[in-house]
Motif scaffolding. Sequence first.
Motif, mmCIF file in Angstrom:
data_model
loop_
_atom_site.group_PDB
_atom_site.id
_atom_site.type_symbol
_atom_site.label_atom_id
_atom_site.label_comp_id
_atom_site.label_asym_id
_atom_site.label_seq_id
_atom_site.Cartn_x
_atom_site.Cartn_y
_atom_site.Cartn_z
ATOM 1 N N ARG A 15 -83.692 20.575 39.736
ATOM 2 C CA ARG A 15 -83.870 21.037 41.211
ATOM 3 C C ARG A 15 -82.308 21.397 40.935
ATOM 4 N N ASP A 16 -81.651 20.476 40.679
ATOM 5 C CA ASP A 16 -79.975 19.980 40.909
ATOM 6 C C ASP A 16 -79.084 21.415 39.997
ATOM 7 N N ALA A 17 -79.908 21.384 39.040
ATOM 8 C CA ALA A 17 -79.422 22.270 38.039
ATOM 9 C C ALA A 17 -79.920 24.098 38.682
ATOM 10 N N ILE A 18 -81.196 23.615 39.009
ATOM 11 C CA ILE A 18 -81.494 25.316 39.510
ATOM 12 C C ILE A 18 -80.277 25.305 40.703
ATOM 13 N N THR A 19 -79.765 24.817 41.306
ATOM 14 C CA THR A 19 -79.373 24.760 43.011
ATOM 15 C C THR A 19 -77.885 24.737 42.480
ATOM 16 N N ALA A 20 -77.635 24.496 41.306
ATOM 17 C CA ALA A 20 -75.853 24.412 41.189
ATOM 18 C C ALA A 20 -74.874 25.543 41.107
ATOM 19 N N ASN A 21 -73.915 25.388 41.554
ATOM 20 C CA ASN A 21 -73.514 26.648 41.910
ATOM 21 C C ASN A 21 -72.725 27.060 40.479
ATOM 22 N N THR A 22 -74.012 28.044 39.458
ATOM 23 C CA THR A 22 -72.662 27.914 38.395
ATOM 24 C C THR A 22 -72.059 29.213 38.284
ATOM 25 N N HIS A 23 -71.696 30.332 39.721
ATOM 26 C CA HIS A 23 -71.037 30.728 39.948
ATOM 27 C C HIS A 23 -69.434 30.939 41.232
ATOM 28 N N ALA A 24 -68.909 29.199 41.130
ATOM 29 C CA ALA A 24 -68.223 28.728 41.781
ATOM 30 C C ALA A 24 -66.907 30.007 41.026
ATOM 31 N N PRO A 25 -66.053 29.951 42.252
ATOM 32 C CA PRO A 25 -64.832 30.223 41.958
ATOM 33 C C PRO A 25 -63.944 29.502 40.836
ATOM 34 N N ALA A 26 -63.462 29.971 40.415
ATOM 35 C CA ALA A 26 -62.535 29.634 38.860
ATOM 36 C C ALA A 26 -61.004 30.079 39.176
ATOM 37 N N MET A 34 -59.497 33.913 39.721
ATOM 38 C CA MET A 34 -60.560 34.328 38.002
ATOM 39 C C MET A 34 -61.224 35.878 39.148
ATOM 40 N N LEU A 35 -61.135 36.785 38.397
ATOM 41 C CA LEU A 35 -62.123 37.885 38.984
ATOM 42 C C LEU A 35 -63.351 37.767 38.145
ATOM 43 N N PRO A 36 -64.734 37.361 38.533
ATOM 44 C CA PRO A 36 -65.838 37.386 38.117
ATOM 45 C C PRO A 36 -65.816 38.260 36.830
ATOM 46 N N ALA A 37 -66.293 38.385 36.391
ATOM 47 C CA ALA A 37 -66.866 39.526 35.093
ATOM 48 C C ALA A 37 -67.959 39.812 35.477
ATOM 49 N N ASP A 38 -69.340 38.632 36.264
ATOM 50 C CA ASP A 38 -70.609 39.177 36.274
ATOM 51 C C ASP A 38 -71.006 39.539 37.202
ATOM 52 N N TYR A 39 -69.670 39.754 38.267
ATOM 53 C CA TYR A 39 -70.405 39.976 39.582
ATOM 54 C C TYR A 39 -70.865 40.973 40.093
ATOM 55 N N ARG A 40 -71.274 42.429 38.880
ATOM 56 C CA ARG A 40 -72.380 43.261 38.904
ATOM 57 C C ARG A 40 -73.900 43.010 39.349
ATOM 58 N N GLU A 41 -74.160 42.044 38.200
ATOM 59 C CA GLU A 41 -75.049 41.013 38.320
ATOM 60 C C GLU A 41 -75.355 39.691 39.364
ATOM 61 N N TRP A 42 -74.574 40.066 40.167
ATOM 62 C CA TRP A 42 -74.808 39.670 41.333
ATOM 63 C C TRP A 42 -75.739 39.612 42.346
ATOM 64 N N VAL A 43 -75.945 38.989 43.979
ATOM 65 C CA VAL A 43 -76.828 39.782 44.705
ATOM 66 C C VAL A 43 -76.212 41.069 44.985
ATOM 67 N N TYR A 44 -76.516 42.245 45.445
ATOM 68 C CA TYR A 44 -76.226 42.823 45.614
ATOM 69 C C TYR A 44 -76.625 43.309 47.426
ATOM 70 N N LEU A 45 -75.654 42.859 48.305
ATOM 71 C CA LEU A 45 -76.268 43.440 49.743
ATOM 72 C C LEU A 45 -75.309 45.047 50.433
ATOM 73 N N SER A 46 -75.170 45.436 50.385
ATOM 74 C CA SER A 46 -74.714 46.874 51.571
ATOM 75 C C SER A 46 -74.121 47.636 50.495
#
Length: 193
Positions: A15-26, A34-46
């Motif tokens: 559960r902790d591995a699933i909820t860990a923030n693998t997309h934390a700021p770097a 550092m710009l998250p390279a995969d941000y277009r694969e994240w959740v689209y809000l609007s």
Amino acid sequence: MLSIAVALPTLAVARDAITANTHAPAYTADDKLMLPADYREWVYLSSGLGMSYSEKAPNSDPVFDNTFVNPESYREFLRTGTWPDKTQIVLELRGSTSNGSINQHGHYQKGDVQGVEVHVKDTARFKGGWAFFGFDGGAVAEKIPTTASCYSCHAAHGAVDTTFVQFYPTLLPIARQHATLSAAFLKEEGIIK
């Protein structure tokens, strides 16, 4: 009974591995984000079209802004109605046009990304918890100084925790349900005086 006792810690780790923030700021060694390279694969809000906080009218080909948030923060917002630490909200700006192919009316997104801004919640790093970064075509960006108008505008008008949840139609009802809307936003909406 022993197998249940052994399985419970294993489930907790999973559960902790699933909820860990693998997309934390770097950050770089000199505190640039550092710009998250995969941000277009994240959740689209609007997306917004020609949005501006000034009274000037938008031009004939207004800019689209597309907003994305890291998946872990999105799930936490759904659960609590607020943003957890290490949230990254990415605003991508793209040009628009109405002339092309078979389109007869309206605008569509066209061309390369014109700019990227990231709103980051990192309470250990930033006074007030949040900071803004503007990427001008590069992969890293310096923090926008806190004297910039984006900070005061977000503090005065952000619906939830200095963020413009009022422009995210799938999240505004969640904030209402959890009663996490700011007093400033409720006053602007005429809900409180």
